[in-house]
Design a protein around this motif. Structure first.
Motif, PDB file in Angstrom:
ATOM      1  N   LEU A  18       0.833  -1.205   0.000  1.00 20.63           N
ATOM      2  CA  LEU A  18       0.000   0.000   0.000  1.00 20.63           C
ATOM      3  C   LEU A  18       0.868   1.255   0.000  1.00 20.63           C
ATOM      4  N   ASP A  19       1.880   1.290   0.855  1.00 17.31           N
ATOM      5  CA  ASP A  19       2.769   2.455   0.915  1.00 17.31           C
ATOM      6  C   ASP A  19       3.489   2.678  -0.412  1.00 17.31           C
ATOM      7  N   PHE A  20       3.986   1.589  -1.025  1.00 13.85           N
ATOM      8  CA  PHE A  20       4.681   1.702  -2.309  1.00 13.85           C
ATOM      9  C   PHE A  20       3.748   2.254  -3.386  1.00 13.85           C
ATOM     10  N   LEU A  21       2.550   1.689  -3.485  1.00 13.24           N
ATOM     11  CA  LEU A  21       1.608   2.144  -4.517  1.00 13.24           C
ATOM     12  C   LEU A  21       1.222   3.604  -4.313  1.00 13.24           C
ATOM     13  N   TRP A  22       0.939   3.981  -3.068  1.00 14.26           N
ATOM     14  CA  TRP A  22       0.426   5.320  -2.791  1.00 14.26           C
ATOM     15  C   TRP A  22       1.514   6.389  -2.830  1.00 14.26           C
ATOM     16  N   ARG A  23       2.688   6.082  -2.306  1.00  8.58           N
ATOM     17  CA  ARG A  23       3.741   7.099  -2.178  1.00  8.58           C
ATOM     18  C   ARG A  23       4.724   7.135  -3.347  1.00  8.58           C
ATOM     19  N   LYS A  24       4.887   6.016  -4.041  1.00 12.80           N
ATOM     20  CA  LYS A  24       5.880   5.989  -5.111  1.00 12.80           C
ATOM     21  C   LYS A  24       5.258   5.815  -6.498  1.00 12.80           C
ATOM     22  N   GLU A  25       4.556   4.695  -6.698  1.00  8.56           N
ATOM     23  CA  GLU A  25       4.089   4.395  -8.045  1.00  8.56           C
ATOM     24  C   GLU A  25       2.983   5.343  -8.518  1.00  8.56           C
ATOM     25  N   ARG A  26       2.008   5.635  -7.653  1.00  8.21           N
ATOM     26  CA  ARG A  26       0.902   6.501  -8.082  1.00  8.21           C
ATOM     27  C   ARG A  26       1.382   7.896  -8.491  1.00  8.21           C
ATOM     28  N   PRO A  27       2.258   8.555  -7.711  1.00 11.71           N
ATOM     29  CA  PRO A  27       2.745   9.874  -8.145  1.00 11.71           C
ATOM     30  C   PRO A  27       3.496   9.826  -9.483  1.00 11.71           C
ATOM     31  N   GLU A  28       4.274   8.748  -9.708  1.00  7.64           N
ATOM     32  CA  GLU A  28       4.996   8.633 -10.982  1.00  7.64           C
ATOM     33  C   GLU A  28       4.036   8.481 -12.156  1.00  7.64           C
ATOM     34  N   VAL A  29       3.026   7.635 -11.993  1.00 10.81           N
ATOM     35  CA  VAL A  29       2.060   7.421 -13.068  1.00 10.81           C
ATOM     36  C   VAL A  29       1.232   8.685 -13.297  1.00 10.81           C
ATOM     37  N   THR A  30       0.907   9.396 -12.234  1.00 10.22           N
ATOM     38  CA  THR A  30       0.151  10.653 -12.365  1.00 10.22           C
ATOM     39  C   THR A  30       0.947  11.671 -13.183  1.00 10.22           C
ATOM     40  N   LYS A  31       2.252  11.746 -12.950  1.00 12.62           N
ATOM     41  CA  LYS A  31       3.107  12.653 -13.732  1.00 12.62           C
ATOM     42  C   LYS A  31       3.075  12.277 -15.217  1.00 12.62           C
ATOM     43  N   LYS A  32       3.149  10.972 -15.494  1.00 14.53           N
ATOM     44  CA  LYS A  32       3.117  10.509 -16.882  1.00 14.53           C
ATOM     45  C   LYS A  32       1.784  10.835 -17.545  1.00 14.53           C
ATOM     46  N   VAL A  33       0.687  10.688 -16.816  1.00 13.46           N
ATOM     47  CA  VAL A  33      -0.640  11.008 -17.364  1.00 13.46           C
ATOM     48  C   VAL A  33      -0.715  12.492 -17.683  1.00 13.46           C
ATOM     49  N   ASN A  34      -0.250  13.323 -16.755  1.00 11.86           N
ATOM     50  CA  ASN A  34      -0.281  14.776 -16.989  1.00 11.86           C
ATOM     51  C   ASN A  34       0.590  15.174 -18.176  1.00 11.86           C
ATOM     52  N   TRP A  35       1.783  14.553 -18.281  1.00 11.66           N
ATOM     53  CA  TRP A  35       2.668  14.845 -19.404  1.00 11.66           C
ATOM     54  C   TRP A  35       2.007  14.436 -20.722  1.00 11.66           C
ATOM     55  N   ALA A  36       1.449  13.213 -20.759  1.00 22.06           N
ATOM     56  CA  ALA A  36       0.810  12.710 -21.981  1.00 22.06           C
ATOM     57  C   ALA A  36      -0.414  13.547 -22.347  1.00 22.06           C
ATOM     58  N   SER A  38      -0.744  16.675 -21.821  1.00 24.58           N
ATOM     59  CA  SER A  38      -0.302  17.987 -22.324  1.00 24.58           C
ATOM     60  C   SER A  38       0.090  17.945 -23.797  1.00 24.58           C
ATOM     61  N   LEU A  39       0.250  16.740 -24.344  1.00 28.37           N
ATOM     62  CA  LEU A  39       0.649  16.597 -25.744  1.00 28.37           C
ATOM     63  C   LEU A  39      -0.499  16.855 -26.723  1.00 28.37           C
ATOM     64  N   GLY A  40      -1.707  16.889 -26.214  1.00 24.35           N
ATOM     65  CA  GLY A  40      -2.829  17.176 -27.110  1.00 24.35           C
ATOM     66  C   GLY A  40      -3.798  16.019 -27.224  1.00 24.35           C
ATOM     67  N   ASP A  41      -4.127  15.645 -28.450  1.00 26.13           N
ATOM     68  CA  ASP A  41      -5.158  14.645 -28.764  1.00 26.13           C
ATOM     69  C   ASP A  41      -4.984  13.366 -27.939  1.00 26.13           C
ATOM     70  N   ARG A  42      -5.880  13.164 -26.985  1.00 29.83           N
ATOM     71  CA  ARG A  42      -5.782  12.020 -26.071  1.00 29.83           C
ATOM     72  C   ARG A  42      -6.329  10.739 -26.687  1.00 29.83           C
ATOM     73  N   SER A  43      -7.175  10.848 -27.689  1.00 30.76           N
ATOM     74  CA  SER A  43      -7.815   9.654 -28.254  1.00 30.76           C
ATOM     75  C   SER A  43      -6.819   8.732 -28.956  1.00 30.76           C
ATOM     76  N   GLU A  44      -5.733   9.296 -29.484  1.00 26.35           N
ATOM     77  CA  GLU A  44      -4.741   8.480 -30.175  1.00 26.35           C
ATOM     78  C   GLU A  44      -3.404   8.448 -29.428  1.00 26.35           C
ATOM     79  N   ASN A  45      -3.412   8.864 -28.182  1.00 29.53           N
ATOM     80  CA  ASN A  45      -2.193   8.946 -27.389  1.00 29.53           C
ATOM     81  C   ASN A  45      -2.068   7.681 -26.521  1.00 29.53           C
ATOM     82  N   ALA A  46      -1.223   6.754 -26.940  1.00 28.85           N
ATOM     83  CA  ALA A  46      -1.072   5.477 -26.244  1.00 28.85           C
ATOM     84  C   ALA A  46      -0.506   5.659 -24.834  1.00 28.85           C
ATOM     85  N   ASP A  47       0.436   6.587 -24.660  1.00 25.40           N
ATOM     86  CA  ASP A  47       0.985   6.834 -23.320  1.00 25.40           C
ATOM     87  C   ASP A  47      -0.111   7.278 -22.361  1.00 25.40           C
TER      88      ASP A  47
END
Length: 158
Positions: A18-36, A38-47
């Motif tokens: 639980l600690d790993f998912l909440w404190r480490k993995e979730r913040p990293e994945v959230t950053k990737k979602v925000n970055w992806a 910001s690239l624009g068209d989400r419908s064809e954005n695999a990331d």
């Protein structure tokens, strides 16, 4: 039916996950979602799509772990258990053909990734409870019936 018992080690392992998912993995994945995003068209954005899906999986697992950690009851070793089979015991069984079977009786949340752990809800664990070395264990499952004898019982103390 799941029994709400867990060993101290099992509880600590779920807490670490639980600690790993909440404190480490979730913040990293959230950053990737925000970055992806910001690239624009989400419908064809695999990331974006992959990481958004991963974020939902993490959130689902976090909800499950939080709820489960509230429900379970940690069972610690007590010296009065010595010599008899109770929750948390390592049990060695032998049959008439000298076939041996060794396992630890743990909660249902702890059996994954461990072939030597058996859930307290399993027929062989239920049949072994409160027995001591030399006792007969009769195990009846929907597909077979077998008689075992308890060879040894031990507990790991931390």
């Amino acid at each position: 039916m799941k029994t709400n018992l867990i060993t101290r080690e099992g509880f600590n392992k779920l807490q670490e996950e639980l600690d790993f998912l909440w404190r480490k993995e979730r913040p990293e994945v959230t950053k990737k979602v925000n970055w992806a995003a910001s690239l624009g068209d989400r419908s064809e954005n695999a990331d974006y799509q992959y990481n958004k899906k991963r974020l939902r999986e993490i959130d689902r697992r976090v909800r499950y772990l939080r709820k489960r950690l509230e429900e379970v009851r940690v069972v610690d070793y007590a010296p009065v258990q010595e010599g008899k089979v109770f929750f948390g015991a390592w049990v060695a069984l032998v049959d008439d053909d000298d076939e041996t079977l060794t396992f630890r009786i743990v909660g249902p949340d702890e059996i994954y990734e461990r072939k030597d752990y058996v859930s307290i809800d399993a027929p062989i664990a239920r049949a072994s409870l409160k027995k001591e070395p030399g006792d007969e264990v009769y195990v009846k499952t929907p597909v077979s019936e077998k008689t075992w004898y308890i060879e040894s019982v031990r507990y790991e103390t931390a």
